[in-house]
Design an enzyme around this catalytic site. Structure first.
Site, PDB file in Angstrom:
ATOM      1  N   ASN A 177       0.533  -8.685  -8.020  1.00  0.00           N
ATOM      2  CA  ASN A 177      -0.258  -8.683  -6.795  1.00  0.00           C
ATOM      3  C   ASN A 177      -1.659  -8.196  -7.115  1.00  0.00           C
ATOM      4  O   ASN A 177      -1.836  -7.323  -7.957  1.00  0.00           O
ATOM      5  CB  ASN A 177       0.362  -7.761  -5.748  1.00  0.00           C
ATOM      6  CG  ASN A 177      -0.334  -7.900  -4.406  1.00  0.00           C
ATOM      7  OD1 ASN A 177      -0.187  -8.917  -3.730  1.00  0.00           O
ATOM      8  ND2 ASN A 177      -1.135  -6.907  -4.036  1.00  0.00           N
ATOM      9  N   TYR A 181      -8.146  -2.302  -2.680  1.00  0.00           N
ATOM     10  CA  TYR A 181      -7.903  -0.995  -2.079  1.00  0.00           C
ATOM     11  C   TYR A 181      -8.929  -0.033  -2.663  1.00  0.00           C
ATOM     12  O   TYR A 181      -8.995   0.127  -3.889  1.00  0.00           O
ATOM     13  CB  TYR A 181      -6.492  -0.490  -2.400  1.00  0.00           C
ATOM     14  CG  TYR A 181      -5.388  -1.543  -2.347  1.00  0.00           C
ATOM     15  CD1 TYR A 181      -5.022  -2.152  -1.145  1.00  0.00           C
ATOM     16  CD2 TYR A 181      -4.711  -1.925  -3.510  1.00  0.00           C
ATOM     17  CE1 TYR A 181      -4.012  -3.104  -1.113  1.00  0.00           C
ATOM     18  CE2 TYR A 181      -3.694  -2.875  -3.484  1.00  0.00           C
ATOM     19  CZ  TYR A 181      -3.349  -3.462  -2.284  1.00  0.00           C
ATOM     20  OH  TYR A 181      -2.347  -4.402  -2.256  1.00  0.00           O
ATOM     21  N   ARG A 182      -9.696   0.603  -1.814  1.00  0.00           N
ATOM     22  CA  ARG A 182     -10.783   1.460  -2.300  1.00  0.00           C
ATOM     23  C   ARG A 182     -10.262   2.624  -3.135  1.00  0.00           C
ATOM     24  O   ARG A 182      -9.103   3.038  -2.988  1.00  0.00           O
ATOM     25  CB  ARG A 182     -11.578   2.000  -1.113  1.00  0.00           C
ATOM     26  CG  ARG A 182     -10.800   3.053  -0.354  1.00  0.00           C
ATOM     27  CD  ARG A 182     -11.621   3.688   0.745  1.00  0.00           C
ATOM     28  NE  ARG A 182     -10.885   4.760   1.362  1.00  0.00           N
ATOM     29  CZ  ARG A 182     -10.635   4.850   2.672  1.00  0.00           C
ATOM     30  NH1 ARG A 182     -11.060   3.904   3.498  1.00  0.00           N
ATOM     31  NH2 ARG A 182      -9.975   5.878   3.147  1.00  0.00           N
ATOM     32  N   GLU A 271      -2.119 -13.673  -6.046  1.00  0.00           N
ATOM     33  CA  GLU A 271      -3.531 -13.929  -5.742  1.00  0.00           C
ATOM     34  C   GLU A 271      -4.218 -14.722  -6.853  1.00  0.00           C
ATOM     35  O   GLU A 271      -5.168 -15.468  -6.590  1.00  0.00           O
ATOM     36  CB  GLU A 271      -4.281 -12.619  -5.505  1.00  0.00           C
ATOM     37  CG  GLU A 271      -4.094 -12.021  -4.117  1.00  0.00           C
ATOM     38  CD  GLU A 271      -2.783 -11.295  -3.920  1.00  0.00           C
ATOM     39  OE1 GLU A 271      -1.988 -11.189  -4.875  1.00  0.00           O
ATOM     40  OE2 GLU A 271      -2.545 -10.821  -2.791  1.00  0.00           O
ATOM     41  N   ASP A 320     -15.908   3.882   7.307  1.00  0.00           N
ATOM     42  CA  ASP A 320     -15.134   2.648   7.180  1.00  0.00           C
ATOM     43  C   ASP A 320     -15.701   1.474   7.974  1.00  0.00           C
ATOM     44  O   ASP A 320     -16.670   1.619   8.704  1.00  0.00           O
ATOM     45  CB  ASP A 320     -13.673   2.933   7.570  1.00  0.00           C
ATOM     46  CG  ASP A 320     -12.715   2.338   6.551  1.00  0.00           C
ATOM     47  OD1 ASP A 320     -12.883   1.156   6.212  1.00  0.00           O
ATOM     48  OD2 ASP A 320     -11.816   3.059   6.102  1.00  0.00           O
TER      49      ASP A 320
HETATM   50  C1  LIG Z   1     -14.301  -4.254   1.137  1.00  0.00           C
HETATM   51  C2  LIG Z   1     -12.852  -4.114   1.483  1.00  0.00           C
HETATM   52  C3  LIG Z   1     -12.213  -2.904   1.304  1.00  0.00           C
HETATM   53  C4  LIG Z   1     -10.865  -2.747   1.605  1.00  0.00           C
HETATM   54  N1  LIG Z   1     -10.275  -1.532   1.418  1.00  0.00           N
HETATM   55  C5  LIG Z   1      -8.949  -1.386   1.654  1.00  0.00           C
HETATM   56  C6  LIG Z   1      -8.313  -0.151   1.399  1.00  0.00           C
HETATM   57  O1  LIG Z   1      -8.936   0.820   0.980  1.00  0.00           O
HETATM   58  N2  LIG Z   1      -6.975  -0.062   1.627  1.00  0.00           N
HETATM   59  C7  LIG Z   1      -6.249  -1.116   2.089  1.00  0.00           C
HETATM   60  O2  LIG Z   1      -5.028  -0.981   2.240  1.00  0.00           O
HETATM   61  N3  LIG Z   1      -6.832  -2.297   2.375  1.00  0.00           N
HETATM   62  C8  LIG Z   1      -8.171  -2.458   2.157  1.00  0.00           C
HETATM   63  N4  LIG Z   1      -8.778  -3.657   2.416  1.00  0.00           N
HETATM   64  C9  LIG Z   1      -7.978  -4.771   2.974  1.00  0.00           C
HETATM   65  C10 LIG Z   1      -7.073  -5.378   1.926  1.00  0.00           C
HETATM   66  O3  LIG Z   1      -7.797  -5.769   0.804  1.00  0.00           O
HETATM   67  C11 LIG Z   1      -6.320  -6.571   2.501  1.00  0.00           C
HETATM   68  O4  LIG Z   1      -5.465  -6.105   3.512  1.00  0.00           O
HETATM   69  C12 LIG Z   1      -5.522  -7.354   1.453  1.00  0.00           C
HETATM   70  O5  LIG Z   1      -4.899  -8.455   2.078  1.00  0.00           O
HETATM   71  C13 LIG Z   1      -4.477  -6.504   0.790  1.00  0.00           C
HETATM   72  O6  LIG Z   1      -3.807  -7.266  -0.196  1.00  0.00           O
HETATM   73  P1  LIG Z   1      -2.219  -7.312  -0.256  1.00  0.00           P
HETATM   74  O7  LIG Z   1      -1.783  -8.122   0.932  1.00  0.00           O
HETATM   75  O8  LIG Z   1      -1.953  -7.992  -1.549  1.00  0.00           O
HETATM   76  O9  LIG Z   1      -1.739  -5.919  -0.205  1.00  0.00           O
HETATM   77  C14 LIG Z   1     -10.134  -3.836   2.126  1.00  0.00           C
HETATM   78  C15 LIG Z   1     -10.778  -5.053   2.314  1.00  0.00           C
HETATM   79  C16 LIG Z   1     -12.121  -5.201   2.005  1.00  0.00           C
HETATM   80  C17 LIG Z   1     -12.786  -6.524   2.223  1.00  0.00           C
HETATM   81 MN   LIG Z   2      -0.998  -9.837  -1.974  1.00  0.00          MN
END
Ligand SMILES: Cc1cc2nc3c(=O)[nH]c(=O)nc-3n(C[C@H](O)[C@H](O)[C@H](O)COP(=O)(O)O)c2cc1C
Ligand SMILES: [Mn+2]
Length: 524
Positions: A177, A181-182, A271, A320
């Site tokens: 995956n 995530y920051r 991804e 945020d």
């Molecule tokens: C700039 C940016 C920062 C993000 N930061 C976070 C974060 O800190 N934690 C989080 O859970 N999702 C964050 N997201 C949203 C996730 O990237 C998004 O939900 C993504 O689909 C997660 O991937 P996953 O479905 O594979 O878990 C962020 C998105 C963006 C565009």
């Molecule tokens: Mn995913």
């Protein structure tokens, strides 16, 4: 059409007049954020488009020779450029064409399918053995603070890596995956890992916990109990079993890969495959040095390391994308064991804050690309709009072709059960004759059409971790508004008025005179 790497993408932005270089000295602490915030909210170019240019800071205080790229996705036009399309609907169309495949009826049908199958081959990632991201390999004597990581807002807990592609592996299926995530930088070798509990990497982490607990405890019940406590997200729990989970982080990837990390794909879709589909060319992957994971070969910087299963630490606050700070909470800690990077790596980042900001355009792209996928399970959907100020989880406006009583409520429930759309705090459902992209029309029609007590549907369930108003962290109420026209079969017995529209004969009469009249009235 595909960009090989971040550098090719930067050149493309430059050629398109979408990049500005900043040679004045700027501080990575707050100053770059303030400049970027102003640029994100400005209009530029011939068409006065919102979002300003992408910025390449070349004189970063304390980091001689380094460069910071920001706002690369920060306008509708750049989002299209990033994905190599003139309109995001092109991608939606490609997905639709893909899903349109029916079983071949005969030889000719099969032959017709061959190009599509050949095209599929283009999407799968390819393993390579040499990579630009390995130009420099450091197993010790490295520091995360060697990179110009930003502090974005005054009350942020520190510096945060804001545009990381975080790679993990599902211990059950072996599937990878990539999620964004920051990461709060704690010190030279460790960061926070802010995967929210409903996200895929958090599930990989829990899966490791489950098996670690299962191996070390006598009963399965205890493992479940540990699970419940660690996903409740508050206290460090000394019953957590020991163990590690590999994590790799790619920074500065080509734009399709970066974008794929935010796409709310089903957990089992890698991804890397999505990025391959978007760029129409396989992503090239290289093995990490110290962990069992693969990262994009063309990355500018790669951080390898692990997360301990029995370690949580305070993460945040962080300014945020809601326009508010997300407050402190407990999250796993990422320990870096190895850093690899290109010579003179470019540090790609973003800031989030009050919209409109760069991430808003990424979210809009997700909205367009996901529409055909939403229609797979909710075929009556005509269009959707997630206004940027609704920060994606607060507001979705959806138009439907209504064919039976209660259908608007069925659509709400379907959306609340669809992946990350579960977080949607307010869903407004309108009939297909309302253009959801026109907020004036939505306001006019939706509010005219509702009897609030009758037409509002409340539900309880998971809410976004960033929702600060919910009664509990991650759990609260959501609201749907049925703003469709009410039917007799829904118990509405009063007459429903027609919409005011002039007849075509009168329109034609006035059309013929309009040019002269408009001139006389001084209207253009
Ligand atoms: C700039 C940016 C920062 C993000 N930061 C976070 C974060 O800190 N934690 C989080 O859970 N999702 C964050 N997201 C949203 C996730 O990237 C998004 O939900 C993504 O689909 C997660 O991937 P996953 O479905 O594979 O878990 C962020 C998105 C963006 C565009
Ligand atoms: Mn995913």
């Amino acid at each position: 059409m595909a960009y090989e790497d971040l550098r090719e993408w930067i050149s493309a932005l430059d050629r398109a007049g979408e990049l500005k270089r900043c040679r004045a000295e700027v501080d990575p602490i707050l100053e770059i954020a303030e400049i970027t915030d102003r640029v994100s909210k400005s209009r530029s170019g011939k068409d006065g488009a919102l979002g300003g240019p992408a910025l390449l800071f070349q004189n970063v205080k304390g980091y001689p020779g380094s460069q910071v790229l920001i706002n690369q996705f920060g306008s509708a036009r750049r989002m299209q450029l990033a994905l190599g399309v003139k309109s995001l609907d092109e991608i939606a169309e490609r997905i639709r064409a893909f899903m349109d495949v029916k079983s071949p009826q005969g030889f000719l049908d099969k032959v017709k399918m061959l190009p599509m199958l050949a095209e599929m081959g283009k999407f799968f990632p390819k393993n390579v053995t040499t990579a630009p991201c390995k130009e420099v390999i450091k197993r010790d004597n490295f520091s995360l603070l060697d990179f110009p990581v930003l502090q974005c807002w005054p009350q942020d807990a520190g510096r945060f890596i804001t545009l990381p592609c975080v790679v993990t592996r599902d211990p059950r299926t072996g599937k990878r995956n990539v999620g964004m995530y920051r990461m709060q930088v704690y010190d030279a070798t460790s960061t926070g890992m802010h995967w929210q509990r409903q996200k895929v990497a958090a599930e990989h982490y829990r899966e490791r916990l489950r098996s670690a607990a299962g191996a070390s405890s006598s009963t399965q019940a205890e493992a479940v109990d540990i699970m419940a406590r660690t996903s409740g997200g508050s206290q460090l729990d000394h019953h957590m079993p020991a163990g590690k989970m590999d994590v790799a982080v790619a920074l500065g990837t080509d734009p399709a890969i970066t974008f794929s990390a935010i796409v709310p794909a089903p957990p089992d879709v890698e991804e890397y495959l999505i990025a391959g589909f978007l760029r129409q060319k396989p992503v090239e992957l290289i093995k990490c040095e110290t962990v069992d994971l693969e990262v994009p070969a063309s990355s500018e910087i790669v951080l390898e390391g692990y997360v301990n299963l029995d370690e949580l630490r305070t993460e945040g606050p962080f300014g945020d994308h809601t326009g508010f700070y997300s407050l402190e909470d407990q999250y796993p800690v990422f320990h870096v064991t190895c850093v690899t990077h290109r010579k003179d790596p470019i540090y790609a980042t973003t800031i989030v804050g009050k919209p409109p900001m760069e991430d808003g355009w990424m979210g809009k792209a997700v909205e367009r690309i996901f529409l055909p996928l939403m229609r797979l399970t909710i075929p009556e959907i005509v269009d959707i709009n997630l206004p940027i100020e609704g920060v994606f989880h607060n507001l979705m406006i959806v138009s439907i072709r209504k064919s039976y009583p209660g259908q608007a409520r069925k659509v709400m429930n379907a959306i609340w059960s669809l992946g990350q759309a579960m977080f949607t705090k307010c869903i407004i459902v309108v009939d297909e004759d309302c253009n959801v992209q026109d907020l004036g029309e939505v306001t006019l029609k939706a509010l005219n059409n509702i009897d609030p007590e009758r037409d509002i549907q409340f539900t309880l369930g998971p809410v976004d971790s960033l929702d600060h108003a919910a009664r509990l962290a991650n759990y609260g109420s959501k609201m749907g508004v049925d703003a469709t026209r009410k039917w007799q079969t829904e118990g509405f017995s009063r007459p429903w008025p027609g919409e005011i529209i002039m007849d075509s004969k009168t329109k034609a009469t006035v059309d013929a005179k309009w040019k002269a009249l408009a001139k006389e009235f001084g209207i253009d």
